[in-house]
Motif scaffolding. Structure first.
Motif, mmCIF file in Angstrom:
data_model
loop_
_atom_site.group_PDB
_atom_site.id
_atom_site.type_symbol
_atom_site.label_atom_id
_atom_site.label_comp_id
_atom_site.label_asym_id
_atom_site.label_seq_id
_atom_site.Cartn_x
_atom_site.Cartn_y
_atom_site.Cartn_z
ATOM 1 N N GLY A 164 -10.861 -28.892 22.528
ATOM 2 C CA GLY A 164 -10.207 -27.916 23.291
ATOM 3 C C GLY A 164 -8.915 -27.390 22.802
ATOM 4 N N PRO A 165 -8.386 -26.329 23.467
ATOM 5 C CA PRO A 165 -7.166 -25.662 22.958
ATOM 6 C C PRO A 165 -6.070 -26.435 23.258
ATOM 7 C CG PRO A 165 -8.228 -24.564 25.054
ATOM 8 C CD PRO A 165 -8.961 -25.600 24.458
ATOM 9 N N GLN A 166 -5.025 -26.601 22.548
ATOM 10 C CA GLN A 166 -3.597 -27.129 22.949
ATOM 11 C C GLN A 166 -2.920 -26.696 23.950
ATOM 12 O OE1 GLN A 166 -2.892 -29.821 21.186
ATOM 13 N NE2 GLN A 166 -4.016 -29.515 19.502
ATOM 14 N N SER A 167 -2.426 -27.586 24.839
ATOM 15 C CA SER A 167 -1.726 -27.047 26.026
ATOM 16 C C SER A 167 -0.265 -27.800 26.125
ATOM 17 C CB SER A 167 -2.379 -27.600 27.374
ATOM 18 O OG SER A 167 -2.652 -28.906 27.482
ATOM 19 N N GLY A 168 0.677 -27.277 27.188
ATOM 20 C CA GLY A 168 1.928 -27.829 27.299
ATOM 21 C C GLY A 168 2.820 -27.831 25.951
ATOM 22 N N TYR A 169 3.685 -28.925 25.705
ATOM 23 C CA TYR A 169 4.568 -28.933 24.510
ATOM 24 C C TYR A 169 3.746 -28.495 23.152
ATOM 25 C CZ TYR A 169 3.238 -33.521 23.144
ATOM 26 O OH TYR A 169 2.461 -34.547 22.851
ATOM 27 N N ALA A 170 2.495 -29.003 23.177
ATOM 28 C CA ALA A 170 1.758 -28.892 21.936
ATOM 29 C C ALA A 170 1.422 -27.426 21.584
ATOM 30 C CB ALA A 170 0.521 -29.577 21.826
ATOM 31 N N ALA A 171 1.110 -26.526 22.705
ATOM 32 C CA ALA A 171 1.083 -24.916 22.642
ATOM 33 C C ALA A 171 2.430 -24.316 22.556
ATOM 34 C CB ALA A 171 0.228 -24.456 23.991
ATOM 35 N N PHE A 172 3.396 -24.889 23.202
ATOM 36 C CA PHE A 172 4.482 -24.457 23.207
ATOM 37 C C PHE A 172 5.395 -24.542 21.846
ATOM 38 C CE2 PHE A 172 9.259 -24.391 23.991
ATOM 39 C CZ PHE A 172 9.528 -23.203 24.523
ATOM 40 N N ALA A 173 5.220 -25.472 21.083
ATOM 41 C CA ALA A 173 5.615 -25.602 20.058
ATOM 42 C C ALA A 173 4.880 -26.256 19.024
ATOM 43 C CB ALA A 173 7.078 -26.671 19.884
ATOM 44 N N PRO A 174 3.732 -25.872 18.506
ATOM 45 C CA PRO A 174 2.667 -26.480 17.703
ATOM 46 C C PRO A 174 3.204 -27.037 16.568
ATOM 47 C CG PRO A 174 2.141 -24.032 18.172
ATOM 48 C CD PRO A 174 3.618 -24.392 18.556
ATOM 49 N N ILE A 175 4.197 -27.032 15.958
ATOM 50 C CA ILE A 175 4.539 -27.846 14.638
ATOM 51 C C ILE A 175 4.777 -29.285 15.263
ATOM 52 C CG2 ILE A 175 6.985 -27.614 14.896
ATOM 53 C CD1 ILE A 175 4.802 -27.815 11.642
ATOM 54 N N ILE A 176 5.149 -29.539 16.325
ATOM 55 C CA ILE A 176 5.564 -31.079 16.618
ATOM 56 C C ILE A 176 4.159 -31.801 16.951
ATOM 57 C CG2 ILE A 176 5.783 -30.827 19.337
ATOM 58 C CD1 ILE A 176 8.206 -32.421 19.048
ATOM 59 N N GLU A 177 3.260 -31.280 17.488
ATOM 60 C CA GLU A 177 1.785 -31.636 17.680
ATOM 61 C C GLU A 177 1.393 -32.134 16.134
ATOM 62 O OE1 GLU A 177 -2.421 -31.903 17.707
ATOM 63 O OE2 GLU A 177 -1.327 -30.366 16.726
ATOM 64 N N ILE A 178 1.538 -31.282 15.193
ATOM 65 C CA ILE A 178 1.161 -31.462 13.896
ATOM 66 C C ILE A 178 2.073 -32.690 13.132
ATOM 67 C CG2 ILE A 178 1.233 -30.869 11.414
ATOM 68 C CD1 ILE A 178 0.691 -28.092 12.445
ATOM 69 N N PHE A 179 3.124 -32.733 13.319
ATOM 70 C CA PHE A 179 4.076 -34.034 13.236
ATOM 71 C C PHE A 179 3.525 -35.193 13.698
ATOM 72 C CE2 PHE A 179 8.057 -31.129 12.202
ATOM 73 C CZ PHE A 179 7.443 -30.617 10.953
ATOM 74 N N LEU A 180 3.265 -35.320 14.994
ATOM 75 C CA LEU A 180 2.957 -36.205 15.662
ATOM 76 C C LEU A 180 1.565 -36.818 15.145
ATOM 77 C CD1 LEU A 180 3.489 -35.399 19.384
ATOM 78 C CD2 LEU A 180 4.525 -37.200 18.208
ATOM 79 N N LYS A 181 0.590 -36.045 14.797
ATOM 80 C CA LYS A 181 -0.754 -36.479 14.331
ATOM 81 C C LYS A 181 -0.583 -36.981 12.940
ATOM 82 C CE LYS A 181 -3.607 -34.875 17.546
ATOM 83 N NZ LYS A 181 -2.901 -34.212 18.377
ATOM 84 N N GLU A 182 0.139 -36.043 11.939
ATOM 85 C CA GLU A 182 0.066 -36.600 10.760
ATOM 86 C C GLU A 182 1.105 -37.664 10.381
ATOM 87 O OE1 GLU A 182 -1.107 -32.326 8.622
ATOM 88 O OE2 GLU A 182 1.112 -33.060 8.399
ATOM 89 N N HIS A 183 2.249 -37.638 11.008
ATOM 90 C CA HIS A 183 3.163 -38.768 10.633
ATOM 91 C C HIS A 183 3.129 -40.029 11.774
ATOM 92 C CE1 HIS A 183 6.483 -40.783 9.210
ATOM 93 N NE2 HIS A 183 7.275 -40.373 10.103
ATOM 94 N N LEU A 184 3.150 -39.706 12.894
ATOM 95 C CA LEU A 184 3.502 -41.078 13.967
ATOM 96 C C LEU A 184 2.021 -41.584 13.924
ATOM 97 C CD1 LEU A 184 4.556 -42.717 15.961
ATOM 98 C CD2 LEU A 184 4.199 -41.077 17.863
ATOM 99 N N PHE A 185 0.992 -40.778 14.038
ATOM 100 C CA PHE A 185 -0.373 -41.560 14.392
ATOM 101 C C PHE A 185 -1.123 -41.692 13.246
ATOM 102 C CE2 PHE A 185 0.688 -39.809 18.503
ATOM 103 C CZ PHE A 185 0.690 -40.790 19.323
ATOM 104 N N ALA A 186 -0.672 -41.044 12.072
ATOM 105 C CA ALA A 186 -1.460 -41.356 10.908
ATOM 106 C C ALA A 186 -0.585 -42.317 9.894
ATOM 107 C CB ALA A 186 -1.905 -40.019 10.160
ATOM 108 N N ASP A 187 0.519 -41.919 9.294
ATOM 109 C CA ASP A 187 1.332 -42.469 8.560
ATOM 110 C C ASP A 187 1.975 -43.894 9.146
ATOM 111 O OD1 ASP A 187 1.410 -40.588 6.420
ATOM 112 O OD2 ASP A 187 3.155 -39.580 7.185
ATOM 113 N N ILE A 188 2.263 -43.929 10.127
ATOM 114 C CA ILE A 188 2.709 -45.190 10.914
ATOM 115 C C ILE A 188 1.716 -45.988 11.461
ATOM 116 C CG2 ILE A 188 4.254 -46.006 12.741
ATOM 117 C CD1 ILE A 188 6.082 -43.850 12.212
ATOM 118 N N PHE A 189 0.706 -45.540 12.224
ATOM 119 C CA PHE A 189 -0.352 -46.094 12.824
ATOM 120 C C PHE A 189 -1.351 -46.686 11.904
ATOM 121 C CE2 PHE A 189 1.255 -45.001 17.041
ATOM 122 C CZ PHE A 189 0.883 -46.011 17.807
ATOM 123 N N ASP A 190 -1.270 -46.159 10.792
ATOM 124 C CA ASP A 190 -2.462 -46.621 9.757
ATOM 125 C C ASP A 190 -1.885 -47.697 8.858
ATOM 126 O OD1 ASP A 190 -4.540 -44.903 9.831
ATOM 127 O OD2 ASP A 190 -3.820 -43.422 8.422
#
Length: 231
Positions: free
Chosen positions: A131-157
């Motif tokens: 579904g579509p982004q909401s909240g802060y992810a919709a307000f500032a989409p780049i932070i949602e990308i950073f969270l997915k790519e860095h925190l939950f990929a680079d770090i959690f992997d």
């Protein structure tokens, strides 16, 4: 306000209590992450010694410091690592040899970092992210990308720590810095998803109270009560 001068005996109280449900290693993660996040470096030193004595490897503690920068910033993380270096030098001078531990495994995954991070986050929260982004992810989409790519990929992997251990670091940091109740609520829920029991999370709050402070523990208890009520 953090308690002055964490002593190994604080954690020993939990280790000797047959009713405890967190392992010694899990118990020791909490004050290490919390004191690093607060910048309480003199209290961090005995917490680091206690962690090593409880069975945390050198690389696991390094990874704790690396992980928590995503939640409290590079300055706290780097100061924590510098303090850990001091502790290691002191232990080496005393003839103590600590287990280095494993390095992070090489990653063999052809998916994009965004897709890997999204999949990891879905595992953590226990549901698909459609579904579509909401909240802060919709307000500032780049932070949602950073969270997915860095925190939950680079770090959690990085498999030096398990997901459960990483979440224990996360809730310890958030509880220590305070004023981030929505994030604490989300991560306490994730803690339940990755295998912690309500009793273990109650013990987490008790350790926060014994080592960090009553105010931090009270705030964490309020959020935990909400999470358990709404399960």
């Amino acid at each position: 306000m953090a308690l002055v001068g964490l002593q190994v005996s604080v954690l020993a109280e939990y280790k000797s209590d047959q009713s405890t449900t967190l392992t010694e290693k899990q118990q020791s993660i909490i004050p290490i992450a919390a004191f690093t996040a607060q910048g309480e470096l003199e209290q961090l030193k005995p917490a680091l010694n206690a962690g090593l004595e409880a069975g945390l490897t050198v690389n696991e503690i390094k990874e704790i410091m690396v992980h928590l920068y995503a939640y409290c910033g590079f300055p706290r993380s780097i100061r924590g690592l510098q303090t850990f270096m001091e502790v290691m030098d002191e232990r080496k001078a005393k003839g103590i040899t600590d287990e280095t531990g494993v390095e992070a495994s090489l990653l063999n995954d052809e998916r994009s970092k965004y897709d890997r991070g999204k999949a990891n986050l879905e595992t953590l929260i226990g549901r698909p992210l459609d579904g579509p982004q909401s909240g802060y992810a919709a307000f500032a989409p780049i932070i949602e990308i950073f969270l997915k790519e860095h925190l939950f990929a680079d770090i959690f992997d990085r498999d030096v720590l398990t997901y459960a251990e990483r979440e224990l670091v996360t809730v310890s940091v958030i509880s220590a810095i305070g004023s981030a109740e929505p994030m604490l609520r989300s991560h306490l829920s994730i803690c339940l998803n990755v295998g912690y029991t309500p009793d273990q999370l109650q013990e987490f709050v008790s350790i926060i109270q014994a080592t960090v402070g009553k105010d931090e523990a009270k705030a964490a208890q309020v959020v935990l009560n909400e999470v358990l009520k709404n399960r």
